[in-house]
Write a protein that holds these residues in place. Structure first.
Motif, PDB file in Angstrom:
ATOM      1  N   ALA A   1       7.364  -0.387   1.037  1.00 29.40           N
ATOM      2  CA  ALA A   1       7.181  -0.306  -0.418  1.00 29.40           C
ATOM      3  C   ALA A   1       8.505  -0.509  -1.146  1.00 29.40           C
ATOM      4  O   ALA A   1       8.564  -1.192  -2.185  1.00 29.40           O
ATOM      5  CB  ALA A   1       6.563   1.038  -0.795  1.00 29.40           C
TER       6      ALA A   1
ATOM      7  N   GLU B   1       1.258   2.686  -7.724  1.00 27.37           N
ATOM      8  CA  GLU B   1       0.650   2.724  -6.388  1.00 27.37           C
ATOM      9  C   GLU B   1       1.282   3.802  -5.518  1.00 27.37           C
ATOM     10  O   GLU B   1       0.584   4.463  -4.746  1.00 27.37           O
ATOM     11  CB  GLU B   1       0.785   1.349  -5.717  1.00 27.37           C
ATOM     12  N   ILE B   2       2.584   3.981  -5.631  1.00 28.79           N
ATOM     13  CA  ILE B   2       3.265   4.899  -4.715  1.00 28.79           C
ATOM     14  C   ILE B   2       3.562   6.257  -5.348  1.00 28.79           C
ATOM     15  O   ILE B   2       4.247   7.085  -4.738  1.00 28.79           O
ATOM     16  CB  ILE B   2       4.567   4.286  -4.166  1.00 28.79           C
ATOM     17  N   SER B   3       3.039   6.522  -6.532  1.00 29.41           N
ATOM     18  CA  SER B   3       3.247   7.824  -7.161  1.00 29.41           C
ATOM     19  C   SER B   3       2.048   8.214  -8.001  1.00 29.41           C
ATOM     20  O   SER B   3       1.793   7.619  -9.049  1.00 29.41           O
ATOM     21  CB  SER B   3       4.502   7.814  -8.041  1.00 29.41           C
TER      22      SER B   3
ATOM     23  N   SER C   1       0.816  -1.216   0.000  1.00 34.80           N
ATOM     24  CA  SER C   1       0.000   0.000   0.000  1.00 34.80           C
ATOM     25  C   SER C   1       0.848   1.264   0.000  1.00 34.80           C
ATOM     26  O   SER C   1       1.894   1.332   0.655  1.00 34.80           O
ATOM     27  CB  SER C   1      -0.904   0.000   1.239  1.00 34.80           C
ATOM     28  N   ALA C   2       0.358   2.277  -0.699  1.00 35.28           N
ATOM     29  CA  ALA C   2       1.020   3.583  -0.688  1.00 35.28           C
ATOM     30  C   ALA C   2       1.017   4.202   0.702  1.00 35.28           C
ATOM     31  O   ALA C   2       1.871   5.030   1.023  1.00 35.28           O
ATOM     32  CB  ALA C   2       0.329   4.523  -1.668  1.00 35.28           C
ATOM     33  N   SER C   3       0.063   3.812   1.536  1.00 35.47           N
ATOM     34  CA  SER C   3      -0.038   4.382   2.888  1.00 35.47           C
ATOM     35  C   SER C   3       0.737   3.579   3.923  1.00 35.47           C
ATOM     36  O   SER C   3       0.579   3.810   5.119  1.00 35.47           O
ATOM     37  CB  SER C   3      -1.505   4.490   3.304  1.00 35.47           C
ATOM     38  N   SER C   4       1.594   2.657   3.500  1.00 35.67           N
ATOM     39  CA  SER C   4       2.310   1.801   4.450  1.00 35.67           C
ATOM     40  C   SER C   4       3.138   2.614   5.440  1.00 35.67           C
ATOM     41  O   SER C   4       3.280   2.228   6.607  1.00 35.67           O
ATOM     42  CB  SER C   4       3.202   0.812   3.700  1.00 35.67           C
ATOM     43  N   HIS C   5       3.669   3.757   5.000  1.00 33.12           N
ATOM     44  CA  HIS C   5       4.494   4.567   5.899  1.00 33.12           C
ATOM     45  C   HIS C   5       3.689   5.154   7.053  1.00 33.12           C
ATOM     46  O   HIS C   5       4.245   5.482   8.096  1.00 33.12           O
ATOM     47  CB  HIS C   5       5.174   5.697   5.120  1.00 33.12           C
TER      48      HIS C   5
ATOM     49  N   ARG D   1       2.474  10.486  -2.692  1.00 35.87           N
ATOM     50  CA  ARG D   1       2.414   9.142  -2.123  1.00 35.87           C
ATOM     51  C   ARG D   1       1.647   9.241  -0.816  1.00 35.87           C
ATOM     52  O   ARG D   1       2.169   9.664   0.200  1.00 35.87           O
ATOM     53  CB  ARG D   1       3.819   8.597  -1.886  1.00 35.87           C
TER      54      ARG D   1
ATOM     55  N   ASP E   1       7.585  11.416   0.248  1.00 36.23           N
ATOM     56  CA  ASP E   1       8.542  11.448  -0.866  1.00 36.23           C
ATOM     57  C   ASP E   1       8.910  12.872  -1.272  1.00 36.23           C
ATOM     58  O   ASP E   1       9.609  13.086  -2.266  1.00 36.23           O
ATOM     59  CB  ASP E   1       7.988  10.688  -2.078  1.00 36.23           C
TER      60      ASP E   1
END
Length: 318
Positions: free
Chosen positions: A66, A93-95, A54-58, A139, A169
């Motif tokens: 990611a 997903e992350i951008s 997931s992009a929200s993992s952070h 992200r 990011d």
């Protein structure tokens, strides 16, 4: 014995998939990719690999999940493993910048957007774009960091307040606000690269639109007015007989970008123009909406993965 491998960093989101695998008796294993060791000298196991990073993992203290997943996917791809949502999908997903550029390649309209690095450059970008506008993280995930501004004064106040969030990011998106005639967006769900159903999402209480139960609980915990758990009962409603002329184009877009499973979010403006503003390759489903409609996304995903697993076994035996 080969099996399905589920790559993720949020165990709660996988619970419905576990239930579906149990129903189908599909052998599977979860790879929780937060930290670990990847031995590039050894081959990966045989099976089908489903990437749900997931992009929200952070936001769950999994800062490099990611990036770790990107390394694992490169390893899997080098060995020719079957992957659902590969490294191209992870990139999108992350951008959101990558998403919008990939969508544009297929002639799919997205909101006017300016990508900004450096908080001091946001006001100038906003002046160029005009108001109303929204800020969002390149992200993000779950609509986190999304803010609506009607004037430069409101934006200036936000940029100098503790409420401003630095994107993980470093890229902030300044985006034209699409005024819909009614407060809702539509999320199109795709499994196996094919359209399954569309769900109408009430946005009258805010921008956090993740349909999973876990997101609802988390939103309550942080006091979010956008929480689906305290929203109207029809916040998520599957649309019967939904039609959209872009569906074939979306399917081609997904195939070209290594995406087998995704939710694509769209909004229509007051003139009926459709804008595509988000592609979620780590898609979740609202259980109440699905129960009312008799459609079940996670079970459909499990059946798709089970079918792919059987295909890979047949190919190896040939």
């Amino acid at each position: 014995m080969s099996k399905v491998f589920v790559i993720h960093e949020n165990s709660i989101w996988v619970e419905p998939l576990r239930t579906a695998f149990a129903e189908l008796k599909t052998p599977y294993e979860e790879w929780f990719l937060d930290q670990g060791v990847l031995n590039l000298r050894a081959p990966p196991p045989e099976g089908v690999f489903y990437n749900r990073m997931s992009a929200s993992s952070h936001t769950r203290d999994h800062r490099y999940a990611a990036e770790y997943t990107g390394a694992v996917l490169a390893w899997l791809e080098r060995h020719g493993r079957t992957i659902v949502n590969d490294s191209r999908a992870l990139r999108l997903e992350i951008s959101k910048v990558a998403q919008y550029e990939a969508l544009a390649a297929f002639g799919i309209r997205t909101p006017d957007t300016i990508a900004v690095v450096g908080k001091d450059n946001i006001a100038e970008a906003a002046k160029e774009l005009g108001y109303p506008l929204i800020l969002k993280h390149n992200r993000g995930g779950k609509g986190l960091g999304v803010r609506l501004f009607l004037s430069s004064a409101a934006l200036d106040e936000h940029l100098t307040s503790p409420e401003f969030e630095d994107p993980v990011d470093g890229i902030t998106l300044v985006q034209r606000y699409i005024q819909a005639p009614e407060p809702f967006i539509t999320r199109l769900e795709f499994i196996g690269g094919r359209f399954v159903y569309a769900v109408r999402v009430d946005t009258s209480q805010g921008f956090e639109l993740c349909p999973a139960d876990a997101c609802q609980v988390d939103a309550v915990a942080i006091g979010s007015a956008a929480c689906p758990a305290v929203a109207p009962s029809e916040k998520f409603r599957i649309v019967e007989g939904y039609e959209n002329p872009l569906i074939p184009t979306y399917e081609k877009f997904l195939a070209a970008n290594g995406i087998g499973i995704a939710g694509i979010e769209v909004i229509a403006d007051q003139d009926g123009r459709i804008y595509t503003y988000d592609v979620n390759t780590n898609t979740n489903y609202n259980p109440d909406a699905e129960a009312r409609a008799g459609l079940f996304g996670m079970l459909t995903i499990a059946k798709h993965l089970d079918h792919l697993l059987k295909e890979t076994r047949t190919a190896r035996a040939a």
